[in-house]
Design a protein around this motif. Structure first.
Motif, PDB file in Angstrom:
ATOM      1  N   ALA A 179     -92.142  -5.701  11.500  1.00 27.69           N
ATOM      2  CA  ALA A 179     -91.138  -4.892  10.817  1.00 27.69           C
ATOM      3  C   ALA A 179     -90.096  -5.747  10.116  1.00 27.69           C
ATOM      4  O   ALA A 179     -89.528  -5.348   9.090  1.00 27.69           O
ATOM      5  N   GLU A 180     -89.859  -6.943  10.627  1.00 27.64           N
ATOM      6  CA  GLU A 180     -88.846  -7.812  10.047  1.00 27.64           C
ATOM      7  C   GLU A 180     -89.401  -8.747   8.970  1.00 27.64           C
ATOM      8  O   GLU A 180     -88.721  -9.024   7.984  1.00 27.64           O
ATOM      9  N   ARG A 181     -90.657  -9.224   9.157  1.00 25.79           N
ATOM     10  CA  ARG A 181     -91.107 -10.340   8.325  1.00 25.79           C
ATOM     11  C   ARG A 181     -92.371 -10.086   7.515  1.00 25.79           C
ATOM     12  O   ARG A 181     -92.672 -10.853   6.604  1.00 25.79           O
ATOM     13  N   ASP A 182     -93.148  -9.070   7.832  1.00 28.03           N
ATOM     14  CA  ASP A 182     -94.459  -8.959   7.199  1.00 28.03           C
ATOM     15  C   ASP A 182     -94.327  -8.686   5.702  1.00 28.03           C
ATOM     16  O   ASP A 182     -93.472  -7.903   5.257  1.00 28.03           O
ATOM     17  N   GLN A 183     -95.218  -9.332   4.924  1.00 21.99           N
ATOM     18  CA  GLN A 183     -95.188  -9.186   3.476  1.00 21.99           C
ATOM     19  C   GLN A 183     -95.892  -7.913   2.995  1.00 21.99           C
ATOM     20  O   GLN A 183     -95.687  -7.481   1.865  1.00 21.99           O
ATOM     21  N   ASN A 184     -96.728  -7.335   3.858  1.00 22.95           N
ATOM     22  CA  ASN A 184     -97.444  -6.110   3.510  1.00 22.95           C
ATOM     23  C   ASN A 184     -96.510  -4.918   3.739  1.00 22.95           C
ATOM     24  O   ASN A 184     -96.088  -4.649   4.860  1.00 22.95           O
ATOM     25  N   LYS A 185     -96.189  -4.208   2.676  1.00 25.17           N
ATOM     26  CA  LYS A 185     -95.215  -3.117   2.771  1.00 25.17           C
ATOM     27  C   LYS A 185     -95.691  -1.996   3.693  1.00 25.17           C
ATOM     28  O   LYS A 185     -94.898  -1.394   4.424  1.00 25.17           O
ATOM     29  N   PHE A 186     -96.999  -1.705   3.658  1.00 25.77           N
ATOM     30  CA  PHE A 186     -97.509  -0.647   4.522  1.00 25.77           C
ATOM     31  C   PHE A 186     -97.383  -1.056   5.991  1.00 25.77           C
ATOM     32  O   PHE A 186     -96.941  -0.260   6.830  1.00 25.77           O
ATOM     33  N   ILE A 187     -97.785  -2.293   6.315  1.00 25.44           N
ATOM     34  CA  ILE A 187     -97.688  -2.768   7.689  1.00 25.44           C
ATOM     35  C   ILE A 187     -96.235  -2.768   8.149  1.00 25.44           C
ATOM     36  O   ILE A 187     -95.916  -2.357   9.272  1.00 25.44           O
ATOM     37  N   GLN A 188     -95.361  -3.224   7.292  1.00 22.98           N
ATOM     38  CA  GLN A 188     -93.945  -3.268   7.641  1.00 22.98           C
ATOM     39  C   GLN A 188     -93.389  -1.865   7.893  1.00 22.98           C
ATOM     40  O   GLN A 188     -92.667  -1.616   8.869  1.00 22.98           O
ATOM     41  N   ALA A 189     -93.735  -0.925   7.004  1.00 26.48           N
ATOM     42  CA  ALA A 189     -93.236   0.445   7.148  1.00 26.48           C
ATOM     43  C   ALA A 189     -93.800   1.119   8.397  1.00 26.48           C
ATOM     44  O   ALA A 189     -93.072   1.813   9.127  1.00 26.48           O
ATOM     45  N   SER A 237     -94.834  -0.353  11.112  1.00 26.38           N
ATOM     46  CA  SER A 237     -94.233  -0.985  12.281  1.00 26.38           C
ATOM     47  C   SER A 237     -92.863  -0.387  12.565  1.00 26.38           C
ATOM     48  O   SER A 237     -92.522  -0.082  13.721  1.00 26.38           O
ATOM     49  N   LYS A 238     -92.065  -0.209  11.527  1.00 30.13           N
ATOM     50  CA  LYS A 238     -90.742   0.398  11.704  1.00 30.13           C
ATOM     51  C   LYS A 238     -90.868   1.835  12.204  1.00 30.13           C
ATOM     52  O   LYS A 238     -90.089   2.278  13.066  1.00 30.13           O
ATOM     53  N   ARG A 239     -91.845   2.568  11.663  1.00 24.59           N
ATOM     54  CA  ARG A 239     -92.023   3.966  12.086  1.00 24.59           C
ATOM     55  C   ARG A 239     -92.427   4.058  13.547  1.00 24.59           C
ATOM     56  O   ARG A 239     -91.912   4.897  14.294  1.00 24.59           O
ATOM     57  N   TYR A 240     -93.345   3.198  13.973  1.00 24.34           N
ATOM     58  CA  TYR A 240     -93.765   3.198  15.373  1.00 24.34           C
ATOM     59  C   TYR A 240     -92.599   2.866  16.295  1.00 24.34           C
ATOM     60  O   TYR A 240     -92.419   3.495  17.340  1.00 24.34           O
ATOM     61  N   LEU A 241     -91.811   1.875  15.897  1.00 21.87           N
ATOM     62  CA  LEU A 241     -90.680   1.477  16.733  1.00 21.87           C
ATOM     63  C   LEU A 241     -89.650   2.607  16.828  1.00 21.87           C
ATOM     64  O   LEU A 241     -89.075   2.858  17.898  1.00 21.87           O
ATOM     65  N   ALA A 242     -89.432   3.298  15.715  1.00 22.56           N
ATOM     66  CA  ALA A 242     -88.437   4.378  15.700  1.00 22.56           C
ATOM     67  C   ALA A 242     -88.892   5.581  16.518  1.00 22.56           C
ATOM     68  O   ALA A 242     -88.072   6.322  17.083  1.00 22.56           O
ATOM     69  N   SER A 243     -90.218   5.773  16.610  1.00 21.41           N
ATOM     70  CA  SER A 243     -90.732   6.942  17.327  1.00 21.41           C
ATOM     71  C   SER A 243     -91.001   6.680  18.802  1.00 21.41           C
ATOM     72  O   SER A 243     -91.417   7.579  19.524  1.00 21.41           O
ATOM     73  N   THR A 244     -90.750   5.463  19.234  1.00 23.74           N
ATOM     74  CA  THR A 244     -91.015   5.107  20.626  1.00 23.74           C
ATOM     75  C   THR A 244     -89.704   4.970  21.371  1.00 23.74           C
ATOM     76  O   THR A 244     -88.806   4.240  20.937  1.00 23.74           O
ATOM     77  N   PRO A 245     -89.531   5.655  22.499  1.00 26.17           N
ATOM     78  CA  PRO A 245     -88.298   5.524  23.266  1.00 26.17           C
ATOM     79  C   PRO A 245     -88.135   4.123  23.819  1.00 26.17           C
ATOM     80  O   PRO A 245     -89.120   3.464  24.190  1.00 26.17           O
ATOM     81  N   HIS A 246     -86.904   3.631  23.841  1.00 25.13           N
ATOM     82  CA  HIS A 246     -86.633   2.315  24.401  1.00 25.13           C
ATOM     83  C   HIS A 246     -86.729   2.375  25.914  1.00 25.13           C
ATOM     84  O   HIS A 246     -86.092   3.199  26.562  1.00 25.13           O
ATOM     85  N   LEU A 247     -87.543   1.458  26.469  1.00 25.66           N
ATOM     86  CA  LEU A 247     -87.763   1.461  27.921  1.00 25.66           C
ATOM     87  C   LEU A 247     -87.074   0.293  28.599  1.00 25.66           C
ATOM     88  O   LEU A 247     -87.262   0.059  29.789  1.00 25.66           O
ATOM     89  N   ASP A 248     -86.275  -0.488  27.850  1.00 27.89           N
ATOM     90  CA  ASP A 248     -85.609  -1.667  28.420  1.00 27.89           C
ATOM     91  C   ASP A 248     -84.535  -1.245  29.425  1.00 27.89           C
ATOM     92  O   ASP A 248     -83.918  -0.209  29.297  1.00 27.89           O
TER      93      ASP A 248
END
Length: 282
Positions: free
Chosen positions: A259-269, A271-282
């Motif tokens: 989400a921070e570094r990938d050059q592929n826009k689809f992969i980056q987007a 990744s951000k979507r998956y992270l946003a839809s997943t509850p933080h378990l830390d």
């Protein structure tokens, strides 16, 4: 330690090294390194299991013995000549008594070790039968159902055939119908990691899809494909397979990096979507 000055110095040096290392900050293991290490460990364990077989131990011990006695050149040449002559005579005798037959199994027929390569794989439409053409001393053909153990062996052999990508693709396509078999699953993982044809790698991903959630070995292979595959289509398919396990810590770490570094826009987007839809378990 009391009577040996060199031993005490060695011990002091080791303690100093240990203390220096302990003072250094502990680095966080990257998800890429973690996935690669798991794959290498799995391969090392498989190699070790193979060496535990009788022939593997024999080859290993014989090599060690050869190294230890450091044979003289003349004796080495003599052993090679004797071995070559003995092998030639034995092969001639076996072929004279048991000439190769038309099939891949016993009863005078060629063994798997005599198969030089797979030429073609032709599955029948609306049927579970498959026809496999392969080479020994001359082209051979074997026809049976896909649950035949001999067909399984030929398909697994074809999956690693480096000569013909169409043969590899046809083999992987059939193997994906039964990935619950461990040997088949390993062949699919191998194809995903090493096959040069992106179509074969995509087909392997299709066969591994249902095992990403429960098989860490498969999950690591998919993560590796997502991080390093040279084909954008393979990477895009790999990230879709990770949706059911996006809460896994190693998957989340990988997604953060992408989400921070990938050059592929689809992969980056994605990744951000998956992270946003997943509850933080830390």
């Amino acid at each position: 330690m009391q009577s040996c000055l060199a031993c005490r110095r060695e011990l002091d040096s080791a303690r100093e090294f240990k203390n220096d290392m302990a003072a250094m900050p502990v680095e966080e293991v990257s998800p890429n390194l973690l996935a690669s290490s798991r794959m290498e460990l799995q391969e090392a364990l498989e190699h070790a299991r193979a060496l535990r077989g009788g022939w593997g131990m024999f080859v290993f011990d014989f090599a060690g013995w050869m190294h230890q006695i450091k044979l003289a050149p003349a004796l080495t040449a003599a052993i090679l000549i004797i071995g070559f002559a003995g092998g030639t005579i034995t092969t001639y005798s076996r072929m004279s008594v048991h000439p190769p037959g038309p099939g891949p199994d016993g009863g005078g027929q060629a063994s798997m070790a005599n198969i030089a390569g797979i030429d073609s794989i032709l599955p029948e439409a609306n049927s579970n039968r498959v026809t496999i053409k392969y080479d020994t001393l001359s082209p051979q053909v074997y026809e049976s159902t896909i649950d035949d153990p001999r067909v399984q062996q030929l398909l697994l052999l074809a999956a690693r055939n480096t000569r013909n990508s169409d043969v590899r693709l046809g083999s992987i396509d059939i193997l994906t119908r039964q990935p619950e078999d461990n040997a088949v699953r390993e062949a699919l993982v191998y194809a995903l990691r090493y096959d040069r044809n992106p179509g074969v790698r995509l087909k392997a991903l299709e066969g591994l899809k249902s095992y990403v959630k429960d098989d860490v070995h498969v999950r690591d292979a998919v993560l590796e494909a997502l991080m390093h595959d040279s084909n954008a289509g393979v990477r895009s398919e790999a990230i879709t397979l990770l949706d059911p396990v996006k809460a896994d810590s190693s998957v989340r770490d990988t997604l953060r990096v992408l989400a921070e570094r990938d050059q592929n826009k689809f992969i980056q987007a994605e990744s951000k979507r998956y992270l946003a839809s997943t509850p933080h378990l830390d």
